[in-house]
Design a protein around this motif. Sequence first.
Motif, PDB file in Angstrom:
ATOM      1  N   PHE A 181       8.599  32.686  21.622  1.00 48.25           N
ATOM      2  CA  PHE A 181       9.777  32.159  20.939  1.00 48.25           C
ATOM      3  C   PHE A 181       9.318  31.504  19.647  1.00 48.25           C
ATOM      4  O   PHE A 181       8.396  30.674  19.648  1.00 48.25           O
ATOM      5  CB  PHE A 181      10.503  31.129  21.813  1.00 48.25           C
ATOM      6  CG  PHE A 181      11.010  31.683  23.110  1.00 48.25           C
ATOM      7  CD1 PHE A 181      12.087  32.550  23.136  1.00 48.25           C
ATOM      8  CD2 PHE A 181      10.415  31.352  24.315  1.00 48.25           C
ATOM      9  CE1 PHE A 181      12.568  33.064  24.328  1.00 48.25           C
ATOM     10  CE2 PHE A 181      10.868  31.862  25.512  1.00 48.25           C
ATOM     11  CZ  PHE A 181      11.950  32.724  25.520  1.00 48.25           C
ATOM     12  N   MET A 182       9.954  31.867  18.561  1.00 47.06           N
ATOM     13  CA  MET A 182       9.641  31.231  17.281  1.00 47.06           C
ATOM     14  C   MET A 182      10.895  31.191  16.428  1.00 47.06           C
ATOM     15  O   MET A 182      11.818  31.993  16.607  1.00 47.06           O
ATOM     16  CB  MET A 182       8.507  31.963  16.565  1.00 47.06           C
ATOM     17  CG  MET A 182       8.750  33.429  16.280  1.00 47.06           C
ATOM     18  SD  MET A 182       7.238  34.295  15.717  1.00 47.06           S
ATOM     19  CE  MET A 182       6.797  33.356  14.252  1.00 47.06           C
ATOM     20  N   ASP A 183      10.954  30.216  15.521  1.00 55.36           N
ATOM     21  CA  ASP A 183      12.138  30.041  14.687  1.00 55.36           C
ATOM     22  C   ASP A 183      12.240  31.171  13.663  1.00 55.36           C
ATOM     23  O   ASP A 183      11.221  31.704  13.200  1.00 55.36           O
ATOM     24  CB  ASP A 183      12.095  28.698  13.963  1.00 55.36           C
ATOM     25  CG  ASP A 183      12.203  27.527  14.935  1.00 55.36           C
ATOM     26  OD1 ASP A 183      12.595  27.766  16.098  1.00 55.36           O
ATOM     27  OD2 ASP A 183      11.893  26.387  14.540  1.00 55.36           O
ATOM     28  N   GLY A 184      13.466  31.494  13.304  1.00 57.87           N
ATOM     29  CA  GLY A 184      13.683  32.541  12.322  1.00 57.87           C
ATOM     30  C   GLY A 184      13.755  32.032  10.898  1.00 57.87           C
ATOM     31  O   GLY A 184      14.114  32.782   9.989  1.00 57.87           O
ATOM     32  N   ASP A 185      13.415  30.754  10.676  1.00 56.86           N
ATOM     33  CA  ASP A 185      13.559  30.167   9.345  1.00 56.86           C
ATOM     34  C   ASP A 185      12.269  30.149   8.544  1.00 56.86           C
ATOM     35  O   ASP A 185      12.194  29.536   7.480  1.00 56.86           O
ATOM     36  CB  ASP A 185      14.113  28.744   9.458  1.00 56.86           C
ATOM     37  CG  ASP A 185      13.259  27.852  10.349  1.00 56.86           C
ATOM     38  OD1 ASP A 185      12.108  28.234  10.664  1.00 56.86           O
ATOM     39  OD2 ASP A 185      13.741  26.764  10.737  1.00 56.86           O
ATOM     40  N   GLY A 186      11.226  30.804   9.056  1.00 59.11           N
ATOM     41  CA  GLY A 186       9.987  30.908   8.307  1.00 59.11           C
ATOM     42  C   GLY A 186       9.017  29.768   8.481  1.00 59.11           C
ATOM     43  O   GLY A 186       7.976  29.734   7.816  1.00 59.11           O
ATOM     44  N   GLN A 187       9.280  28.828   9.388  1.00 60.52           N
ATOM     45  CA  GLN A 187       8.381  27.689   9.575  1.00 60.52           C
ATOM     46  C   GLN A 187       7.089  28.078  10.290  1.00 60.52           C
ATOM     47  O   GLN A 187       6.048  27.469  10.059  1.00 60.52           O
ATOM     48  CB  GLN A 187       9.078  26.587  10.374  1.00 60.52           C
ATOM     49  CG  GLN A 187      10.215  25.898   9.654  1.00 60.52           C
ATOM     50  CD  GLN A 187      10.704  24.687  10.430  1.00 60.52           C
ATOM     51  OE1 GLN A 187      10.068  23.639  10.456  1.00 60.52           O
ATOM     52  NE2 GLN A 187      11.845  24.829  11.084  1.00 60.52           N
ATOM     53  N   HIS A 188       7.160  29.057  11.170  1.00 61.83           N
ATOM     54  CA  HIS A 188       6.016  29.392  12.016  1.00 61.83           C
ATOM     55  C   HIS A 188       5.240  30.571  11.457  1.00 61.83           C
ATOM     56  O   HIS A 188       5.831  31.562  11.013  1.00 61.83           O
ATOM     57  CB  HIS A 188       6.487  29.684  13.443  1.00 61.83           C
ATOM     58  CG  HIS A 188       7.229  28.539  14.059  1.00 61.83           C
ATOM     59  ND1 HIS A 188       8.333  28.708  14.872  1.00 61.83           N
ATOM     60  CD2 HIS A 188       7.035  27.212  13.955  1.00 61.83           C
ATOM     61  CE1 HIS A 188       8.773  27.523  15.256  1.00 61.83           C
ATOM     62  NE2 HIS A 188       8.009  26.605  14.698  1.00 61.83           N
ATOM     63  N   ASP A 189       3.929  30.454  11.511  1.00 63.51           N
ATOM     64  CA  ASP A 189       3.036  31.476  10.962  1.00 63.51           C
ATOM     65  C   ASP A 189       2.793  32.560  12.018  1.00 63.51           C
ATOM     66  O   ASP A 189       2.315  32.271  13.119  1.00 63.51           O
ATOM     67  CB  ASP A 189       1.703  30.831  10.575  1.00 63.51           C
ATOM     68  CG  ASP A 189       0.770  31.778   9.848  1.00 63.51           C
ATOM     69  OD1 ASP A 189       1.075  32.988   9.778  1.00 63.51           O
ATOM     70  OD2 ASP A 189      -0.267  31.308   9.351  1.00 63.51           O
ATOM     71  N   PRO A 190       3.120  33.831  11.715  1.00 66.43           N
ATOM     72  CA  PRO A 190       2.877  34.909  12.684  1.00 66.43           C
ATOM     73  C   PRO A 190       1.427  34.997  13.149  1.00 66.43           C
ATOM     74  O   PRO A 190       1.146  35.457  14.253  1.00 66.43           O
ATOM     75  CB  PRO A 190       3.285  36.164  11.903  1.00 66.43           C
ATOM     76  CG  PRO A 190       4.300  35.687  10.922  1.00 66.43           C
ATOM     77  CD  PRO A 190       3.824  34.322  10.518  1.00 66.43           C
TER      78      PRO A 190
END
Length: 284
Positions: A82-91
């Motif tokens: 699960f990761m946010d869709g707003d670009g905060q998390h680095d793939p």
Amino acid sequence: MNRLSIILPAKNEAGALASLLPRLRAAQPGAEIIVVDDGSTDDTRAICESSGVTCLSSPYSMGNGAAIKRGARAAVGEILIFMDGDGQHDPADVARLLERLEQGYDMVVGARDWGSQAGVGRGVANTIYNWLATRMTGHVIADLTSGFRAVRADKFREFLHLLPNGFSYPTTSTMAFFRSAYPVAYVPIKAAKRVGKSHIKPFKDGVRFLLIIFKIATLYSPLKLFVPASALFFLLGCLNYAWTFMHGGRLTNMSTLMWSAAVIVFLIGLVSEQITALTYRRHD
């Protein structure tokens, strides 16, 4: 590695998704990627189609937690990210979470540092959450509210009925895993500044702060909250009685009220403990 499913709840995050999805596909080329469109009015669906990822659209906004539940039900992978869709998390950090998960954990959470918090107020609130949850569970909880986590799908789906439709699904799932003795680990991450405007409102965030405090207790062990509160009422009653006895030689209604409150709060804690135990009873 078992098939991986990456779930991103998104509401009007087309600007962030346009750059995030290609990076995510490059980092995890074999993963199933699901964007749960929570009633967006922008080009979210078109961005997903052009990027070749699955998009589950809702006709209206149901909430972040609702999007998580829809994504978890639709995913086919044995491991969910699960990761946010707003670009905060680095793939690139997905691989770090998976590496930790393979060490025998059932949930791995990306723990943000202070510099990654969305403002001082949010940072202070999250610090309080982490401290209280750590005291309740007896385990160090580095980031209770992080939306970036890897979980084993079968374990996570056990608690779908507990997850709220709003923003506190990370709190609920973390406390549920600890309550059920599923091991949880934390991996330090740095979260970037989100792309676009936040959907969180200051007043609602304040109310949510109080609700999460109570949720932390009721999802794990209500007596750990109600017993200290009961003891406080009892102590206040004793102090009031000592004061009135020394100055008037009598017992006042206030002392009796405090002692009665102590008993009532304790009994509420007992009932809550039983309800919590029933909540986690499995129905296979």
